[in-house]
Design a protein around this motif. Structure first.
Motif, PDB file in Angstrom:
ATOM      1  N   VAL A  21     -18.108  10.445   1.927  1.00  0.00           N
ATOM      2  CA  VAL A  21     -17.056  11.430   1.634  1.00  0.00           C
ATOM      3  C   VAL A  21     -16.922  11.581   0.120  1.00  0.00           C
ATOM      4  O   VAL A  21     -16.834  12.698  -0.405  1.00  0.00           O
ATOM      5  N   PHE A  22     -16.940  10.493  -0.619  1.00  0.00           N
ATOM      6  CA  PHE A  22     -16.806  10.540  -2.074  1.00  0.00           C
ATOM      7  C   PHE A  22     -18.017  11.192  -2.734  1.00  0.00           C
ATOM      8  O   PHE A  22     -17.881  12.186  -3.457  1.00  0.00           O
ATOM      9  N   TYR A  23     -19.212  10.651  -2.487  1.00  0.00           N
ATOM     10  CA  TYR A  23     -20.403  11.134  -3.194  1.00  0.00           C
ATOM     11  C   TYR A  23     -20.866  12.507  -2.716  1.00  0.00           C
ATOM     12  O   TYR A  23     -21.211  13.368  -3.523  1.00  0.00           O
ATOM     13  N   ARG A  24     -20.869  12.723  -1.421  1.00  0.00           N
ATOM     14  CA  ARG A  24     -21.356  13.998  -0.870  1.00  0.00           C
ATOM     15  C   ARG A  24     -20.287  15.083  -0.964  1.00  0.00           C
ATOM     16  O   ARG A  24     -20.519  16.155  -1.513  1.00  0.00           O
ATOM     17  N   ASP A  25     -19.116  14.790  -0.415  1.00  0.00           N
ATOM     18  CA  ASP A  25     -18.096  15.828  -0.270  1.00  0.00           C
ATOM     19  C   ASP A  25     -17.323  16.100  -1.566  1.00  0.00           C
ATOM     20  O   ASP A  25     -16.992  17.249  -1.845  1.00  0.00           O
ATOM     21  N   LEU A  26     -17.028  15.073  -2.334  1.00  0.00           N
ATOM     22  CA  LEU A  26     -16.248  15.276  -3.557  1.00  0.00           C
ATOM     23  C   LEU A  26     -17.115  15.527  -4.790  1.00  0.00           C
ATOM     24  O   LEU A  26     -16.807  16.393  -5.605  1.00  0.00           O
ATOM     25  N   LEU A  27     -18.211  14.766  -4.940  1.00  0.00           N
ATOM     26  CA  LEU A  27     -19.055  14.918  -6.123  1.00  0.00           C
ATOM     27  C   LEU A  27     -20.203  15.905  -5.934  1.00  0.00           C
ATOM     28  O   LEU A  27     -20.825  16.317  -6.902  1.00  0.00           O
ATOM     29  N   GLY A  28     -20.525  16.262  -4.694  1.00  0.00           N
ATOM     30  CA  GLY A  28     -21.535  17.276  -4.448  1.00  0.00           C
ATOM     31  C   GLY A  28     -22.971  16.799  -4.308  1.00  0.00           C
ATOM     32  O   GLY A  28     -23.901  17.594  -4.377  1.00  0.00           O
TER      33      GLY A  28
END
Length: 65
Positions: A21-28
């Motif tokens: 969720v952090f790396y994929r969804d928030l940071l792209g």
């Protein structure tokens, strides 16, 4: 002066789904490969026996993580 070249970074996490969720969804970051690793190679690499671990390889702006 030559720019440094970083091949990859490995991060050990306790919760893969929250980390995604952090790396994929928030940071792209984009997922390149999501796999379970096990066998002789990973056992030797980590110095442990009967290792089974999930690795997710990701990319951002032409680099990989």
């Amino acid at each position: 002066m030559k720019k440094p070249n970083l091949r990859h970074v490995g991060i050990v996490v306790s919760n893969m789904e929250q980390s995604l969720v952090f790396y994929r969804d928030l940071l792209g970051f984009s997922i390149i490969k999501d796999q379970i690793e096990r066998g002789k190679y990973i056992d030797i690499f980590l110095g442990l026996k009967n290792v089974k671990g999930r690795t997710v390889k990701m990319s951002l702006a032409g680099g990989s993580m």
